[in-house]
Design a protein around this motif. Structure first.
Motif, mmCIF file in Angstrom:
data_model
loop_
_atom_site.group_PDB
_atom_site.id
_atom_site.type_symbol
_atom_site.label_atom_id
_atom_site.label_comp_id
_atom_site.label_asym_id
_atom_site.label_seq_id
_atom_site.Cartn_x
_atom_site.Cartn_y
_atom_site.Cartn_z
ATOM 1 N N LEU A 57 -26.624 12.224 -32.565
ATOM 2 C CA LEU A 57 -25.420 12.699 -33.231
ATOM 3 C C LEU A 57 -24.767 13.850 -32.475
ATOM 4 N N GLU A 58 -25.537 14.540 -31.646
ATOM 5 C CA GLU A 58 -24.997 15.674 -30.887
ATOM 6 C C GLU A 58 -24.032 15.234 -29.797
ATOM 7 N N ALA A 59 -24.151 13.983 -29.355
ATOM 8 C CA ALA A 59 -23.325 13.501 -28.243
ATOM 9 C C ALA A 59 -21.927 13.113 -28.731
ATOM 10 N N GLU A 60 -20.946 13.258 -27.865
ATOM 11 C CA GLU A 60 -19.591 12.843 -28.190
ATOM 12 C C GLU A 60 -19.484 11.317 -28.200
ATOM 13 N N ILE A 61 -20.152 10.675 -27.237
ATOM 14 C CA ILE A 61 -20.106 9.223 -27.103
ATOM 15 C C ILE A 61 -21.528 8.675 -26.987
ATOM 16 N N ILE A 62 -21.911 7.822 -27.907
ATOM 17 C CA ILE A 62 -23.127 7.014 -27.792
ATOM 18 C C ILE A 62 -22.688 5.574 -28.072
ATOM 19 N N MET A 63 -22.797 4.705 -27.071
ATOM 20 C CA MET A 63 -22.209 3.367 -27.177
ATOM 21 C C MET A 63 -23.215 2.312 -26.733
ATOM 22 N N TYR A 64 -23.167 1.166 -27.386
ATOM 23 C CA TYR A 64 -23.932 -0.035 -27.004
ATOM 24 C C TYR A 64 -25.420 0.265 -26.918
ATOM 25 N N LEU A 65 -25.964 0.727 -28.017
ATOM 26 C CA LEU A 65 -27.394 1.041 -28.069
ATOM 27 C C LEU A 65 -28.204 -0.235 -28.238
ATOM 28 N N SER A 66 -29.258 -0.391 -27.430
ATOM 29 C CA SER A 66 -30.227 -1.468 -27.623
ATOM 30 C C SER A 66 -31.622 -0.865 -27.643
ATOM 31 N N GLU A 67 -32.533 -1.561 -28.321
ATOM 32 C CA GLU A 67 -33.857 -1.002 -28.581
ATOM 33 C C GLU A 67 -34.939 -1.984 -28.134
ATOM 34 N N SER A 68 -36.003 -1.462 -27.525
ATOM 35 C CA SER A 68 -37.123 -2.287 -27.089
ATOM 36 C C SER A 68 -38.124 -2.471 -28.228
#
Length: 307
Positions: free
Chosen positions: A154-165
Motif C-alpha cells: 500500500l505504500e507504493a504509488e503503483i503496484i500492477m499485475y501482481l502474480s503469486e507462486s
C-alpha cells in the motif's frame, strides 16, 4: 550464464508439457492451438471488437477472468463460467468500481484468492490517484468483498499485475511517485511466516536496459518468470520475455521469438494452470485481443536457438 544447463532446463520444461491432458472445458470455448502458431482465444466470445487483455483461469479451468475495455469506456474485469455443457456469456463482475476502474485479474495457484489492480478510492472521500492491488477471498461458490493489500504494497504509488507462486511469493510491476510508466520495473516480495516484510527489485538480468518492463507472471514453482518489455531489437513495440531461475539465480531474459512476438505489441502473459498454454495480449494502442499458443512449442523453439 551456463548455456548447457539453461538448455537442459528448457528441455526438461518442454518435455513436462508434452503429454496432453484429457479434453478440458477450454476445448469447448476455443480451438486448441496444436502447432507453434498463436491463435485468437475464443473469438467473438472473449476476444471481440473491444479491447481485451490479461486473462486468468481457475485451477480447474472452469472459470475465466479477463479485462475488457469497451470503446470510450473504462477497464472492467469480466467473468465466464463453465456450466457442465456450455460457457456462460462473459459479464462484468459484480464488484466493479463505481469510481476509477479495475483490471488485470490473477487467481493464485490454490484458487482461493483473486488479485486485481484498481484505481478505486481506498476509502470514502479518498482523492488519491494511485494504482493499488486489491483481492477477493473465495467463499464457497462466491467471492468476498474487495479488500486492498496492506503494507508494504500500500505504500507504493503503483503496484500492477501482481502474480503469486505456490509458496506465496509475489511478483509485480512497481512504480514510484512521479515516475513515468516507461521507467517502472519489476519487483518481488518474499513471504516470511505469513507476512511480507519487504519488497525488492528483481536483478538486472530481468530489469535490463530497456523500457516499459512490466506484467510479470511467475511460474507457480518459480522456475521461470514471464514478462513484457521494449528493447532494441524487438520484433515489435513490446515483446514477451522469459527468465529462468537456476540455483537461486535469475538467468538473462530471453525473447520468446517470432512464434509469439510480432510487429504489434505483445504483453500481459499468463499460463493455463496445467502449464500447457501461454496466454497474452496482442494489438495496438486502439485495438487488441487475447491470444494463446502451446507453451511446450515455445520452449522447444527457445531450446533450438540456444543449443
Amino acid at each position: 550464464m551456463n548455456l548447457y544447463r539453461s538448455c537442459a532446463l528448457i528441455w526438461a520444461l518442454a518435455l513436462s508439457g508434452c503429454e496432453r491432458p484429457s479434453p478440458s472445458p477450454l476445448s469447448y470455448l476455443s480451438t486448441l492451438p496444436k502447432e507453434s502458431k498463436a491463435l485468437r482465444f475464443a473469438p467473438g466470445i472473449i476476444s471481440t471488437d473491444d479491447y481485451e487483455f490479461a486473462l486468468s483461469l481457475s485451477p480447474e479451468m472452469e472459470e475465466v477472468f479477463f479485462t475488457r475495455r469497451i470503446a470510450g469506456g473504462k477497464n472492467q474485469i469480466y467473468h465466464s463460467r463453465w456450466r457442465q455443457d456450455h460457457w456462460e456469456s462473459p459479464r462484468p463482475m459484480n464488484f466493479s468500481a463505481q469510481q476509477g476502474w479495475d483490471f488485470e485479474p490473477h487467481i493464485n495457484p490454490q484458487g482461493q484468492r483473486l488479485y486485481f489492480g484498481s484505481t478505486r478510492p481506498l476509502f470514502a472521500g479518498d482523492s488519491s490517484t494511485g494504482l493499488h492491488q486489491w483481492y477477493l477471498e473465495k467463499e464457497g461458490a462466491n467471492w468476498s468483498k474487495p479488500q486492498v493489500l496492506g503494507n508494504p504494497f500500500l505504500e507504493a504509488e503503483i503496484i500492477m499485475y501482481l502474480s503469486e507462486s505456490l509458496s506465496g511469493n509475489r511478483y509485480f510491476t512497481y512504480g514510484m511517485a512521479g515516475q513515468a510508466p516507461q521507467d517502472w520495473s519489476l519487483y518481488w516480495s518474499p513471504k516470511q511466516d505469513s507476512n511480507y516484510p519487504r519488497i525488492e527489485a528483481l536483478p538486472s538480468t530481468i530489469n535490463f536496459e530497456g523500457s516499459y518492463i512490466a506484467h510479470p507472471y511467475i511460474d507457480p514453482q518459480e522456475r521461470f518468470l514471464l514478462f513484457d518489455a521494449r528493447q532494441s531489437g524487438n520484433y515489435g513495440r513490446s515483446d514477451l520475455y522469459i527468465s529462468f531461475k537456476e540455483g537461486g539465480v535469475w538467468l538473462p531474459a530471453q525473447n520468446l521469438g517470432s512464434a509469439v512476438n510480432t510487429s504489434a505489441t505483445e504483453m500481459c502473459p499468463s499460463l493455463s494452470p496445467d502449464g500447457q498454454y501461454l496466454f497474452f495480449h496482442r494489438g495496438t494502442s486502439e485495438e487488441g485481443d487475447i491470444y494463446w499458443i502451446a507453451f511446450d512449442e515455445v520452449l522447444k523453439q527457445l531450446k533450438s536457438k540456444t543449443s
